[in-house]
Design a protein around this motif. Structure first.
Motif, PDB file in Angstrom:
ATOM      1  N   GLY A 198       0.796  -1.222   0.000  1.00 14.09           N
ATOM      2  CA  GLY A 198       0.000   0.000   0.000  1.00 14.09           C
ATOM      3  C   GLY A 198       0.824   1.267   0.000  1.00 14.09           C
ATOM      4  O   GLY A 198       0.316   2.344   0.344  1.00 14.09           O
ATOM      5  N   ALA A 199       2.098   1.183  -0.367  1.00 15.56           N
ATOM      6  CA  ALA A 199       3.000   2.329  -0.285  1.00 15.56           C
ATOM      7  C   ALA A 199       3.232   2.952  -1.658  1.00 15.56           C
ATOM      8  O   ALA A 199       3.220   2.265  -2.683  1.00 15.56           O
ATOM      9  N   ASP A 200       3.455   4.251  -1.641  1.00 13.42           N
ATOM     10  CA  ASP A 200       3.917   4.968  -2.829  1.00 13.42           C
ATOM     11  C   ASP A 200       5.428   5.149  -2.805  1.00 13.42           C
ATOM     12  O   ASP A 200       6.067   5.172  -3.850  1.00 13.42           O
ATOM     13  N   LEU A 201       5.977   5.270  -1.589  1.00 11.46           N
ATOM     14  CA  LEU A 201       7.420   5.428  -1.415  1.00 11.46           C
ATOM     15  C   LEU A 201       7.891   4.504  -0.298  1.00 11.46           C
ATOM     16  O   LEU A 201       7.167   4.259   0.676  1.00 11.46           O
ATOM     17  N   TRP A 202       9.120   4.012  -0.436  1.00  9.90           N
ATOM     18  CA  TRP A 202       9.757   3.182   0.585  1.00  9.90           C
ATOM     19  C   TRP A 202      10.965   3.957   1.113  1.00  9.90           C
ATOM     20  O   TRP A 202      11.912   4.238   0.356  1.00  9.90           O
ATOM     21  N   VAL A 203      10.960   4.297   2.381  1.00  9.82           N
ATOM     22  CA  VAL A 203      12.066   5.017   3.008  1.00  9.82           C
ATOM     23  C   VAL A 203      12.871   4.011   3.813  1.00  9.82           C
ATOM     24  O   VAL A 203      12.343   3.345   4.717  1.00  9.82           O
ATOM     25  N   VAL A 204      14.158   3.887   3.484  1.00  9.95           N
ATOM     26  CA  VAL A 204      15.012   2.883   4.116  1.00  9.95           C
ATOM     27  C   VAL A 204      16.335   3.520   4.515  1.00  9.95           C
ATOM     28  O   VAL A 204      16.586   4.709   4.276  1.00  9.95           O
ATOM     29  N   GLN A 205      17.179   2.720   5.121  1.00  9.02           N
ATOM     30  CA  GLN A 205      18.504   3.181   5.534  1.00  9.02           C
ATOM     31  C   GLN A 205      19.308   3.630   4.327  1.00  9.02           C
ATOM     32  O   GLN A 205      19.277   3.006   3.271  1.00  9.02           O
ATOM     33  N   GLN A 206      20.032   4.708   4.513  1.00  6.32           N
ATOM     34  CA  GLN A 206      20.809   5.274   3.413  1.00  6.32           C
ATOM     35  C   GLN A 206      21.870   4.288   2.932  1.00  6.32           C
ATOM     36  O   GLN A 206      22.553   3.638   3.716  1.00  6.32           O
ATOM     37  N   GLY A 207      21.988   4.154   1.603  1.00  8.93           N
ATOM     38  CA  GLY A 207      22.997   3.291   1.017  1.00  8.93           C
ATOM     39  C   GLY A 207      22.618   1.830   0.949  1.00  8.93           C
ATOM     40  O   GLY A 207      23.478   0.992   0.688  1.00  8.93           O
ATOM     41  N   THR A 208      21.352   1.499   1.186  1.00 15.48           N
ATOM     42  CA  THR A 208      20.906   0.110   1.134  1.00 15.48           C
ATOM     43  C   THR A 208      19.818  -0.058   0.083  1.00 15.48           C
ATOM     44  O   THR A 208      19.232   0.922  -0.386  1.00 15.48           O
ATOM     45  N   LEU A 209      19.550  -1.311  -0.273  1.00 13.81           N
ATOM     46  CA  LEU A 209      18.470  -1.651  -1.199  1.00 13.81           C
ATOM     47  C   LEU A 209      17.271  -2.215  -0.450  1.00 13.81           C
ATOM     48  O   LEU A 209      16.411  -2.873  -1.035  1.00 13.81           O
ATOM     49  N   GLY A 210      17.219  -1.965   0.866  1.00 14.17           N
ATOM     50  CA  GLY A 210      16.153  -2.511   1.709  1.00 14.17           C
ATOM     51  C   GLY A 210      14.785  -2.008   1.306  1.00 14.17           C
ATOM     52  O   GLY A 210      14.655  -1.101   0.470  1.00 14.17           O
ATOM     53  N   PRO A 211      13.761  -2.597   1.958  1.00 10.16           N
ATOM     54  CA  PRO A 211      13.845  -3.592   3.023  1.00 10.16           C
ATOM     55  C   PRO A 211      13.783  -5.043   2.546  1.00 10.16           C
ATOM     56  O   PRO A 211      13.888  -5.954   3.349  1.00 10.16           O
ATOM     57  N   TYR A 212      13.578  -5.264   1.221  1.00  8.25           N
ATOM     58  CA  TYR A 212      13.373  -6.630   0.732  1.00  8.25           C
ATOM     59  C   TYR A 212      14.662  -7.279   0.232  1.00  8.25           C
ATOM     60  O   TYR A 212      14.859  -8.477   0.417  1.00  8.25           O
ATOM     61  N   ALA A 213      15.531  -6.507  -0.378  1.00  7.06           N
ATOM     62  CA  ALA A 213      16.739  -7.063  -0.978  1.00  7.06           C
ATOM     63  C   ALA A 213      17.942  -7.012  -0.042  1.00  7.06           C
ATOM     64  O   ALA A 213      18.863  -7.806  -0.183  1.00  7.06           O
ATOM     65  N   GLU A 214      17.945  -6.069   0.904  1.00  7.86           N
ATOM     66  CA  GLU A 214      19.063  -5.918   1.834  1.00  7.86           C
ATOM     67  C   GLU A 214      18.530  -5.531   3.208  1.00  7.86           C
ATOM     68  O   GLU A 214      17.432  -4.976   3.316  1.00  7.86           O
ATOM     69  N   PRO A 215      19.307  -5.809   4.266  1.00  8.66           N
ATOM     70  CA  PRO A 215      18.891  -5.345   5.604  1.00  8.66           C
ATOM     71  C   PRO A 215      18.866  -3.826   5.669  1.00  8.66           C
ATOM     72  O   PRO A 215      19.700  -3.138   5.066  1.00  8.66           O
ATOM     73  N   SER A 216      17.908  -3.304   6.387  1.00 11.01           N
ATOM     74  CA  SER A 216      17.764  -1.865   6.573  1.00 11.01           C
ATOM     75  C   SER A 216      17.320  -1.612   8.003  1.00 11.01           C
ATOM     76  O   SER A 216      16.490  -2.352   8.539  1.00 11.01           O
ATOM     77  N   SER A 217      17.866  -0.567   8.618  1.00 11.45           N
ATOM     78  CA  SER A 217      17.544  -0.265  10.008  1.00 11.45           C
ATOM     79  C   SER A 217      17.349   1.235  10.178  1.00 11.45           C
ATOM     80  O   SER A 217      18.240   2.030   9.844  1.00 11.45           O
TER      81      SER A 217
END
Length: 400
Positions: free
Chosen positions: A52-71
């Motif tokens: 249900g998202a238009d944008l995904w905000v994740v940790q800088q420099g990552t491909l998260g949250p599905y492809a890489e860990p993000s915190s």
């Protein structure tokens, strides 16, 4: 020559049909492999749709949250809500793990969602039974693929949850069904250590003079308290107000919040172009191998049939039959074999697709391309038999 090809097929129909069945299984396996890839792409798109998202905000420099860990800190969503153009922003965590029901383990993606109000991004969009999560702890909504039922008690890490709702087609990019639980419980499941590890860490901290100086006991208590809290999430899902520009809002969040932001198109490219790219190449290699094996089978059986009627071909040449008529006869047999294999392959692929462990999506376009590939492969495979037939000497019809 159509009648000659048909009569020859009828003369050896057992061998022809048996070979067509074997070829059909290979074609069915090839079509299933293509369907598995289509299913993986569809799972990735369904994952994005269900968020249900238009944008995904994740940790800088990552491909998260599905492809890489993000915190991220779990209070980040508050500042994102103040960005112009943002309608909603909600925390979410993702953790793929074994969920236990009694003595049975189920591979699932555990999703931690906000339960403060309904309609937040990250929550299951619809239910087919039960209700949404209303409490802050110990309730879960599960996908039907988990085979959980309403009222089931499931264990996630150290806590037990009651299934209060069921949904359908809520899966990860790997096809694992989702289990939704409250955010606080998901944070503990993902980031908290087990009890023994916490006790050992507290002992080590207590023995460390740097954290236990004389006359300052509160510093040790602060360290112990920090070990019992988990102020992190994997991503913040953002919904925009109607009419807002995705790129403009994303650039604003990147510039002022110093975070990585992905749009729907960018996230789909990550999932399809990076996360399942290796699997796609493996599937492609299997399809190439199966195609080569199918071509070898067609070439072998058509060559065998042709060599078995060398004298008949010589008689045809002796009575003046043109080479192109003989070529047409052999080509028709090869195409007939391929069509039988294609029909059987399409049938078996359709029959076993629903019970396949992975999601198999059989598209009509792939079936059409498969038919064209069968025609090309069978035509190419008949070349060896055609060359052998054209070299037959008409005199062989008289001698022997």
């Amino acid at each position: 020559m159509i009648s000659l090809a048909g009569r020859d097929i009828l003369h050896s129909w057992g061998k022809f049909l048996f070979t067509g069945a074997g070829l059909g299984l290979l074609i069915g396996a090839t079509m299933t492999m293509a369907g598995v890839y289509r299913g993986m792409v569809d799972d990735a798109r369904v994952l994005l749709d269900n968020s249900g998202a238009d944008l995904w905000v994740v940790q800088q420099g990552t491909l998260g949250p599905y492809a890489e860990p993000s915190s991220l800190y779990d209070d980040t969503y508050r500042s994102i809500r103040t960005v112009p153009g943002v309608e909603r922003a909600a925390n979410v965590t993702y953790l793929t793990m074994q969920v236990r029901k009694g003595n049975e383990d189920v591979r699932a993606m555990v999703v931690g969602t906000s339960t403060t109000r309904h309609g937040e991004p990250g929550q299951p969009g619809y239910l087919i039974a039960g209700r949404q999560i209303t409490r802050g702890h110990y309730e879960a909504v599960a996908d039907m693929a988990t085979r959980f039922r309403l009222g089931d008690s499931i264990q996630i890490r150290r806590k037990r949850f009651t299934v209060v709702g069921l949904t359908r087609r809520m899966v990860s990019s790997n096809g694992d069904p989702m289990v939704f639980i409250p955010l606080k419980d998901a944070q503990e499941a993902q980031f908290l250590k087990d009890n023994d590890a916490i006790l050992q860490q507290r002992r080590r901290t207590a023995l460390n003079p740097a954290f236990n100086p004389p006359g300052q006991p509160n510093q040790l208590e602060a360290v112990i308290e920090s070990q019992s809290s988990n102020p992190y999430v994997n991503a913040v899902l953002v919904q925009l107000k109607p009419g807002q520009q995705l790129d403009q809002v994303a650039d604003t969040i990147k510039r002022w919040k110093r975070l990585q932001v992905y749009t729907r198109a960018e996230m789909e490219q990550i999932l399809v172009g990076k996360l399942i790219a290796t699997s796609a190449r493996q599937i492609g290699m299997f399809m190439v191998i199966l195609t080569v094996v199918s071509a070898a089978i067609v070439a072998f059986i058509i060559y065998t049939l042709t060599m078995g009627k060398i004298r008949e071909i010589a008689v045809l040449k002796l009575i003046g039959t043109r080479n192109r008529s003989i070529v047409a006869m052999i080509l028709q047999q090869a195409l007939g074999l391929g069509l039988i294999g294609f029909v059987l392959g399409k049938l078996v692929a359709t029959l076993w697709a629903p019970v396949f462990p992975k999601h198999v999506l059989l598209e009509p376009g792939d079936a059409l391309r498969g038919l064209l590939a069968v025609i090309v492969v069978c035509s190419a495979a008949s070349v060896i038999a055609i060359r052998a037939a054209l070299k037959v000497d008409p005199a062989e019809a008289i001698g022997g």
